[in-house]
Design a protein around this motif. Structure first.
Motif, PDB file in Angstrom:
ATOM      1  N   ARG A   1       0.827  -1.197   0.000  1.00 43.27           N
ATOM      2  CA  ARG A   1       0.000   0.000   0.000  1.00 43.27           C
ATOM      3  C   ARG A   1       0.867   1.255   0.000  1.00 43.27           C
ATOM      4  O   ARG A   1       0.541   2.248  -0.672  1.00 43.27           O
ATOM      5  CB  ARG A   1      -0.919  -0.004   1.222  1.00 43.27           C
ATOM      6  CG  ARG A   1      -1.918   1.153   1.251  1.00 43.27           C
ATOM      7  CD  ARG A   1      -2.784   1.167   0.001  1.00 43.27           C
ATOM      8  NE  ARG A   1      -3.760   2.251   0.023  1.00 43.27           N
ATOM      9  CZ  ARG A   1      -4.371   2.722  -1.052  1.00 43.27           C
ATOM     10  NH1 ARG A   1      -4.103   2.218  -2.247  1.00 43.27           N
ATOM     11  NH2 ARG A   1      -5.260   3.691  -0.961  1.00 43.27           N
ATOM     12  N   GLN A   2       1.984   1.218   0.727  1.00 42.59           N
ATOM     13  CA  GLN A   2       2.918   2.349   0.705  1.00 42.59           C
ATOM     14  C   GLN A   2       3.383   2.622  -0.723  1.00 42.59           C
ATOM     15  O   GLN A   2       3.432   3.779  -1.168  1.00 42.59           O
ATOM     16  CB  GLN A   2       4.131   2.045   1.592  1.00 42.59           C
ATOM     17  CG  GLN A   2       3.893   2.169   3.080  1.00 42.59           C
ATOM     18  CD  GLN A   2       4.017   3.597   3.571  1.00 42.59           C
ATOM     19  OE1 GLN A   2       4.420   4.490   2.846  1.00 42.59           O
ATOM     20  NE2 GLN A   2       3.666   3.822   4.841  1.00 42.59           N
ATOM     21  N   GLU A   3       3.720   1.566  -1.444  1.00 43.41           N
ATOM     22  CA  GLU A   3       4.186   1.743  -2.820  1.00 43.41           C
ATOM     23  C   GLU A   3       3.069   2.277  -3.714  1.00 43.41           C
ATOM     24  O   GLU A   3       3.301   3.156  -4.551  1.00 43.41           O
ATOM     25  CB  GLU A   3       4.713   0.420  -3.373  1.00 43.41           C
ATOM     26  CG  GLU A   3       5.240   0.547  -4.794  1.00 43.41           C
ATOM     27  CD  GLU A   3       5.873  -0.741  -5.299  1.00 43.41           C
ATOM     28  OE1 GLU A   3       6.333  -0.745  -6.457  1.00 43.41           O
ATOM     29  OE2 GLU A   3       5.896  -1.736  -4.544  1.00 43.41           O
ATOM     30  N   GLU A   4       1.851   1.763  -3.547  1.00 40.10           N
ATOM     31  CA  GLU A   4       0.723   2.238  -4.357  1.00 40.10           C
ATOM     32  C   GLU A   4       0.472   3.733  -4.144  1.00 40.10           C
ATOM     33  O   GLU A   4       0.254   4.479  -5.109  1.00 40.10           O
ATOM     34  CB  GLU A   4      -0.535   1.440  -4.006  1.00 40.10           C
ATOM     35  CG  GLU A   4      -0.507  -0.003  -4.469  1.00 40.10           C
ATOM     36  CD  GLU A   4      -1.696  -0.804  -3.971  1.00 40.10           C
ATOM     37  OE1 GLU A   4      -1.888  -1.956  -4.431  1.00 40.10           O
ATOM     38  OE2 GLU A   4      -2.442  -0.291  -3.107  1.00 40.10           O
ATOM     39  N   ILE A   5       0.531   4.155  -2.890  1.00 42.29           N
ATOM     40  CA  ILE A   5       0.284   5.567  -2.591  1.00 42.29           C
ATOM     41  C   ILE A   5       1.402   6.433  -3.157  1.00 42.29           C
ATOM     42  O   ILE A   5       1.153   7.502  -3.746  1.00 42.29           O
ATOM     43  CB  ILE A   5       0.139   5.785  -1.076  1.00 42.29           C
ATOM     44  CG1 ILE A   5      -1.168   5.149  -0.579  1.00 42.29           C
ATOM     45  CG2 ILE A   5       0.173   7.270  -0.734  1.00 42.29           C
ATOM     46  CD1 ILE A   5      -2.418   5.805  -1.126  1.00 42.29           C
ATOM     47  N   ALA A   6       2.645   6.002  -2.989  1.00 40.91           N
ATOM     48  CA  ALA A   6       3.778   6.780  -3.509  1.00 40.91           C
ATOM     49  C   ALA A   6       3.669   6.931  -5.025  1.00 40.91           C
ATOM     50  O   ALA A   6       3.897   8.025  -5.571  1.00 40.91           O
ATOM     51  CB  ALA A   6       5.100   6.119  -3.129  1.00 40.91           C
TER      52      ALA A   6
ATOM     53  N   ALA B   1       0.930   6.786  -6.782  1.00 43.20           N
ATOM     54  CA  ALA B   1      -0.226   7.631  -7.086  1.00 43.20           C
ATOM     55  C   ALA B   1       0.094   9.107  -6.874  1.00 43.20           C
ATOM     56  O   ALA B   1      -0.324   9.964  -7.659  1.00 43.20           O
ATOM     57  CB  ALA B   1      -1.416   7.213  -6.217  1.00 43.20           C
ATOM     58  N   VAL B   2       0.841   9.418  -5.814  1.00 50.63           N
ATOM     59  CA  VAL B   2       1.252  10.808  -5.584  1.00 50.63           C
ATOM     60  C   VAL B   2       2.148  11.279  -6.719  1.00 50.63           C
ATOM     61  O   VAL B   2       1.983  12.393  -7.241  1.00 50.63           O
ATOM     62  CB  VAL B   2       1.973  10.939  -4.228  1.00 50.63           C
ATOM     63  CG1 VAL B   2       2.612  12.320  -4.097  1.00 50.63           C
ATOM     64  CG2 VAL B   2       1.009  10.702  -3.071  1.00 50.63           C
ATOM     65  N   ARG B   3       3.084  10.437  -7.109  1.00 49.17           N
ATOM     66  CA  ARG B   3       3.981  10.799  -8.209  1.00 49.17           C
ATOM     67  C   ARG B   3       3.191  11.092  -9.483  1.00 49.17           C
ATOM     68  O   ARG B   3       3.446  12.089 -10.171  1.00 49.17           O
ATOM     69  CB  ARG B   3       4.978   9.668  -8.471  1.00 49.17           C
ATOM     70  CG  ARG B   3       5.859   9.885  -9.688  1.00 49.17           C
ATOM     71  CD  ARG B   3       6.640   8.618 -10.041  1.00 49.17           C
ATOM     72  NE  ARG B   3       7.366   8.798 -11.279  1.00 49.17           N
ATOM     73  CZ  ARG B   3       6.847   8.661 -12.490  1.00 49.17           C
ATOM     74  NH1 ARG B   3       5.550   8.357 -12.620  1.00 49.17           N
ATOM     75  NH2 ARG B   3       7.575   8.846 -13.571  1.00 49.17           N
TER      76      ARG B   3
ATOM     77  N   ASP C   1       0.896  14.808 -13.533  1.00 50.84           N
ATOM     78  CA  ASP C   1      -0.259  15.249 -14.321  1.00 50.84           C
ATOM     79  C   ASP C   1      -0.777  16.622 -13.915  1.00 50.84           C
ATOM     80  O   ASP C   1      -1.665  17.174 -14.581  1.00 50.84           O
ATOM     81  CB  ASP C   1      -1.401  14.232 -14.179  1.00 50.84           C
ATOM     82  CG  ASP C   1      -1.050  12.876 -14.765  1.00 50.84           C
ATOM     83  OD1 ASP C   1      -0.106  12.809 -15.593  1.00 50.84           O
ATOM     84  OD2 ASP C   1      -1.691  11.885 -14.381  1.00 50.84           O
ATOM     85  N   GLY C   2      -0.240  17.165 -12.810  1.00 55.84           N
ATOM     86  CA  GLY C   2      -0.789  18.417 -12.300  1.00 55.84           C
ATOM     87  C   GLY C   2      -2.212  18.262 -11.809  1.00 55.84           C
ATOM     88  O   GLY C   2      -3.010  19.205 -11.863  1.00 55.84           O
ATOM     89  N   ASN C   3      -2.526  17.081 -11.296  1.00 51.75           N
ATOM     90  CA  ASN C   3      -3.896  16.736 -10.905  1.00 51.75           C
ATOM     91  C   ASN C   3      -4.127  17.112  -9.443  1.00 51.75           C
ATOM     92  O   ASN C   3      -3.909  16.310  -8.531  1.00 51.75           O
ATOM     93  CB  ASN C   3      -4.132  15.240 -11.123  1.00 51.75           C
ATOM     94  CG  ASN C   3      -5.568  14.831 -10.869  1.00 51.75           C
ATOM     95  OD1 ASN C   3      -6.380  15.602 -10.356  1.00 51.75           O
ATOM     96  ND2 ASN C   3      -5.900  13.593 -11.226  1.00 51.75           N
ATOM     97  N   HIS C   4      -4.588  18.325  -9.217  1.00 48.29           N
ATOM     98  CA  HIS C   4      -4.776  18.827  -7.858  1.00 48.29           C
ATOM     99  C   HIS C   4      -5.827  18.027  -7.097  1.00 48.29           C
ATOM    100  O   HIS C   4      -5.612  17.597  -5.955  1.00 48.29           O
ATOM    101  CB  HIS C   4      -5.164  20.305  -7.905  1.00 48.29           C
ATOM    102  CG  HIS C   4      -5.323  20.943  -6.558  1.00 48.29           C
ATOM    103  ND1 HIS C   4      -6.529  20.961  -5.880  1.00 48.29           N
ATOM    104  CD2 HIS C   4      -4.429  21.578  -5.757  1.00 48.29           C
ATOM    105  CE1 HIS C   4      -6.361  21.579  -4.725  1.00 48.29           C
ATOM    106  NE2 HIS C   4      -5.109  21.968  -4.619  1.00 48.29           N
TER     107      HIS C   4
ATOM    108  N   GLY D   1      -6.972  15.014  -7.735  1.00 47.15           N
ATOM    109  CA  GLY D   1      -6.520  13.646  -7.548  1.00 47.15           C
ATOM    110  C   GLY D   1      -5.517  13.528  -6.420  1.00 47.15           C
ATOM    111  O   GLY D   1      -5.530  12.551  -5.654  1.00 47.15           O
ATOM    112  N   LEU D   2      -4.635  14.522  -6.284  1.00 49.69           N
ATOM    113  CA  LEU D   2      -3.658  14.498  -5.201  1.00 49.69           C
ATOM    114  C   LEU D   2      -4.347  14.712  -3.851  1.00 49.69           C
ATOM    115  O   LEU D   2      -4.037  14.023  -2.874  1.00 49.69           O
ATOM    116  CB  LEU D   2      -2.602  15.580  -5.433  1.00 49.69           C
ATOM    117  CG  LEU D   2      -1.468  15.669  -4.409  1.00 49.69           C
ATOM    118  CD1 LEU D   2      -0.754  14.334  -4.261  1.00 49.69           C
ATOM    119  CD2 LEU D   2      -0.482  16.760  -4.809  1.00 49.69           C
TER     120      LEU D   2
END
Length: 290
Positions: free
Chosen positions: A168-173, A175-177, A182-185, A187-188
């Motif tokens: 889950r740590q890897e998935e979140i990292a 996703a944040v990246r 994408d400049g997806n405010h 989504g972040l």
């Protein structure tokens, strides 16, 4: 673009410090001394109050003038005609580019120094005294603040229950990246807790944020500014201290290492290391975790 109350893109942070080092190096002829002078200029910046910093419209220009004044204070003693007889005056006429900018700094630096700094310059040049002996002190040191990590992480442990799995740590990292790329405010923000807090450790060596940033809106904006996709900047997921974090590079040099603490599978705390001293090992042939 100048930034005073928000995050600054990594490329701008590194360009600013590189510029200051180059100015000091040209004036003093020593890369090691130039790094010390640049560090001192940033200490003076952080020695200002928040209100004083907010009134400086172009921090890079302000820092350049401080570097010029500090470099003057390290030059050779004043000659009989009142001119500093240091290495910068033996280099010949200034040319375009950096030399022209340094010439302007030399001409204006003394006028921009505070009375205490001028006293330090005279004491150093004529008597070889250190700046700390100047009346009133030429430099205001940065007040020592307790590291917020211990208190913050103690509170986090009380909230989090069992820690997130490595997967889950890897998935979140990742996703944040991706959201930053994408400049997806929105989504972040969805990846963050409402009361998320971000800490930016610049070590007083770059113009990073000095106070924790709190709230999903502000943290998302800060991360997007810092890590947004730019031609010279890359961001990758990377193992950091036994978990997956982000490593940001500018011109192929590591400029930031970021880790995340999760609560119920969302980011509750962000730890961004921007301190060049702490990142030095990451730019060696065989980097170790910080």
């Amino acid at each position: 673009m100048e930034h005073t109350g928000d995050a600054i893109p990594l490329a701008e942070l590194l360009d600013e410090r590189r510029h200051l080092v180059e100015v000091a190096h040209w004036m003093l002829g020593s890369r090691v001394t130039a790094e010390c002078v640049t560090d001192e200029a940033y200490r003076q910046w952080y020695g200002l109050s928040d209100g004083e910093r907010s009134r400086i419209r172009t921090p890079r220009t302000w820092l350049t003038h401080v570097v010029g004044g500090l470099s003057l204070a390290r030059l050779a003693p004043l000659g009989p005609d009142g001119d500093a007889r240091g290495s910068a005056h033996r280099r010949g006429p200034c040319e375009d580019g950096l030399e022209g900018e340094v010439s302007e700094v030399l001409l204006r630096a003394v006028d921009t120094l505070s009375p205490a700094q001028r006293a330090a310059f005279v004491l150093h040049g004529v008597f070889g005294a250190s700046a700390s002996t100047a009346p009133g002190g030429a430099v205001r040191s940065v007040p020592v603040r307790a590291d917020p990590a211990v208190t913050a992480r103690q509170g986090l442990r009380a909230r989090s229950g069992r820690p997130a799995s490595p997967r889950r740590q890897e998935e979140i990292a990742r996703a944040v990246r991706q959201a930053c790329a994408d400049g997806n405010h929105d989504g972040l923000r969805a990846l963050l807790t409402d009361d998320v807090t971000a800490y930016f450790d610049g070590g007083g060596k770059v113009r990073a944020l000095t106070r924790p940033v709190t709230g999903d809106e502000r943290v998302a904006r800060s991360l997007l500014t810092l890590l947004s996709a730019r031609p010279r900047t890359t961001v990758d997921t990377w193992p950091v201290n036994g978990r997956t974090g982000l490593v940001a590079r500018c011109d192929e040099r590591v400029a930031a290492v970021i880790t995340f603490d999760l609560v119920h599978s969302r980011v509750a705390q962000v730890w961004a290391v921007l301190n060049p001293d702490k990142l030095r090992s990451w730019n060696s042939p065989a980097p170790d975790s910080i």
